[in-house]
Design a protein around this motif. Structure first.
Motif, PDB file in Angstrom:
ATOM      1  N   ALA A 229      11.221  -9.072  16.137  1.00  0.00           N
ATOM      2  CA  ALA A 229       9.842  -9.556  16.251  1.00  0.00           C
ATOM      3  C   ALA A 229       9.131  -9.503  14.903  1.00  0.00           C
ATOM      4  O   ALA A 229       8.416 -10.446  14.523  1.00  0.00           O
ATOM      5  CB  ALA A 229       9.081  -8.733  17.284  1.00  0.00           C
ATOM      6  N   VAL A 230       9.315  -8.407  14.171  1.00  0.00           N
ATOM      7  CA  VAL A 230       8.691  -8.286  12.846  1.00  0.00           C
ATOM      8  C   VAL A 230       9.206  -9.380  11.919  1.00  0.00           C
ATOM      9  O   VAL A 230       8.434  -9.983  11.150  1.00  0.00           O
ATOM     10  CB  VAL A 230       8.966  -6.889  12.255  1.00  0.00           C
ATOM     11  N   ARG A 231      10.503  -9.661  11.983  1.00  0.00           N
ATOM     12  CA  ARG A 231      11.069 -10.711  11.143  1.00  0.00           C
ATOM     13  C   ARG A 231      10.469 -12.072  11.477  1.00  0.00           C
ATOM     14  O   ARG A 231      10.133 -12.855  10.576  1.00  0.00           O
ATOM     15  CB  ARG A 231      12.592 -10.750  11.315  1.00  0.00           C
ATOM     16  N   LEU A 232      10.299 -12.364  12.751  1.00  0.00           N
ATOM     17  CA  LEU A 232       9.685 -13.636  13.157  1.00  0.00           C
ATOM     18  C   LEU A 232       8.237 -13.716  12.691  1.00  0.00           C
ATOM     19  O   LEU A 232       7.773 -14.759  12.216  1.00  0.00           O
ATOM     20  CB  LEU A 232       9.772 -13.786  14.679  1.00  0.00           C
ATOM     21  N   LEU A 233       7.508 -12.604  12.844  1.00  0.00           N
ATOM     22  CA  LEU A 233       6.089 -12.590  12.456  1.00  0.00           C
ATOM     23  C   LEU A 233       5.914 -12.737  10.950  1.00  0.00           C
ATOM     24  O   LEU A 233       4.942 -13.350  10.489  1.00  0.00           O
ATOM     25  CB  LEU A 233       5.444 -11.289  12.933  1.00  0.00           C
ATOM     26  N   ARG A 259       2.804  -6.961  20.466  1.00  0.00           N
ATOM     27  CA  ARG A 259       1.500  -6.440  20.864  1.00  0.00           C
ATOM     28  C   ARG A 259       0.900  -5.541  19.783  1.00  0.00           C
ATOM     29  O   ARG A 259      -0.322  -5.521  19.582  1.00  0.00           O
ATOM     30  CB  ARG A 259       1.629  -5.696  22.184  1.00  0.00           C
ATOM     31  N   ALA A 260       1.765  -4.806  19.070  1.00  0.00           N
ATOM     32  CA  ALA A 260       1.268  -3.957  17.979  1.00  0.00           C
ATOM     33  C   ALA A 260       0.645  -4.779  16.857  1.00  0.00           C
ATOM     34  O   ALA A 260      -0.254  -4.292  16.152  1.00  0.00           O
ATOM     35  CB  ALA A 260       2.405  -3.102  17.430  1.00  0.00           C
ATOM     36  N   ARG A 261       1.125  -6.023  16.710  1.00  0.00           N
ATOM     37  CA  ARG A 261       0.584  -6.897  15.664  1.00  0.00           C
ATOM     38  C   ARG A 261      -0.498  -7.819  16.199  1.00  0.00           C
ATOM     39  O   ARG A 261      -0.896  -8.777  15.531  1.00  0.00           O
ATOM     40  CB  ARG A 261       1.732  -7.703  15.053  1.00  0.00           C
TER      41      ARG A 261
END
Length: 337
Positions: A229-233, A259-261
């Motif tokens: 998810a972090v990589r996609l964001l 959700r954290a982001r």
């Protein structure tokens, strides 16, 4: 005072008769498998040597015929879902389970070998990371049922959910809501990764979205889902409107990071898992997912293991379980714009 002599053993009888220990045991039990001449010779030598069967050992052997060994990965959430119904099914059939874990330093083969050393009567392997030849070799030694594999080795029964149907249910649900940019989050080298990956390709093609097929690499764990998810964001590319994860573990990691982001799930991104684990049903997660029906898989596994114990055979059977979609709160129509 004369010391009592040591009791004559089965090994001594077999050596005197010039046969293997197993043949001597068969002859003494009156079971088929040796010639009449061999049976007569073994019985004659046993009488001459004063052999007496060890009743305790016999009872122990008989009790072991009611013990089924199970290998599992303690880090795999779906394996935990299978263990409880496996225990229930075994108990209802007057069998016991003996567990052996496969860990990062101890593979599925080592876990299975430990159980064989304990003389279990059958093996049920949960998502074993084994090659077809390895499964076949285990099947030549004992009754084996493998859950989650599709390798079709001889002498091994296999049980798995129909991933083509399961992934199609997920993709069809999302397209019915209006999603067109649907990315599959891959399961890496896990047992069912390739079948679910190809099922996603097929489902997208059936929906007329073959030009929008997108697969992002990951691995079957919550941590891998977070990393993905972090990589996609952070990629700078627009987020897909929906993510179909190889497993619930990955999907839950995706939810945590999104959700954290500050990403609204399902407002901005819908997420679908696969497995229907207990975490997926928790109120704070409420994950839409595909259920593999662990109770049905467990029941089939125990039944087939018992059948193989009673009626050994060479051919392996394949049992395919039909999955179902469980709708919760992580999917909705895509936000316009």
């Amino acid at each position: 005072m004369t010391q009592p002599s040591e009791p004559v053993t089965l090994v001594q009888v077999a050596r005197e008769a010039g046969v293997s220990t197993s043949s001597a045991s068969v002859a003494l039990r009156g079971e088929p498998g040796v010639s009449q001449a061999t049976r007569d010779r073994v019985l004659r030598i046993a009488r001459r040597l004063g052999y007496r069967a060890d009743r305790h050992a016999r009872l122990l052997r008989e009790s072991r015929t009611r013990v089924i060994g199970v290998t599992f990965d303690p880090d795999h959430a779906y394996h935990a879902e299978l263990l409880d119904p496996l225990y229930q099914c075994a108990e209802s059939n007057r069998h016991e389970l003996l567990l052996s874990a496969a860990t990062r330093r101890r593979g599925h083969r080592e876990a299975a070998e430990d159980l064989l050393r304990d003389d279990v009567s059958a093996l049920i392997l949960l998502g074993p990371d084994l090659q077809r030849a390895e499964l076949s070799e285990l099947g030549a030694r004992t009754a084996v049922v493998s859950i989650g594999t599709t390798l079709r080795p001889p002498r091994v029964d296999e049980i798995h959910a129909d991933d083509v149907v399961g992934i199609r249910l997920a993709v069809s649900h999302l397209t019915s809501l209006g999603h067109r940019r649907i990315t599959f989050v891959d399961g890496g080298a896990s047992t069912s990764a390739s079948s679910r990956r190809e099922a996603y390709r097929a489902a997208m093609t059936e929906s007329g979205l073959e030009t929008r097929i997108a697969i992002t690499p990951s691995a079957p764990s919550e941590e891998a889902g977070v990393t993905t998810a972090v990589r996609l964001l952070d990629s700078g590319e627009p987020l897909p409107t929906a993510l179909v994860a190889h497993s619930d573990s990955i999907a839950i990691g995706l939810l945590i990071a999104l959700r954290a982001r500050g990403v609204d799930v399902p407002g901005q991104v819908s997420v679908v898992g696969y497995d229907e684990t207990r975490l997926a049903s928790l109120g704070g997660i409420a994950l839409t997912t595909v259920s593999q029906d662990p109770a049905m898989q467990a029941g089939a596994a125990v039944a087939q293991a018992m059948d193989r114990i009673a009626h050994p055979r060479d051919e392996g059977r394949l049992t395919v379980i039909q999955p179902k979609l469980v709708l919760r709160l992580t999917t909705s129509v895509p936000r316009l714009g």
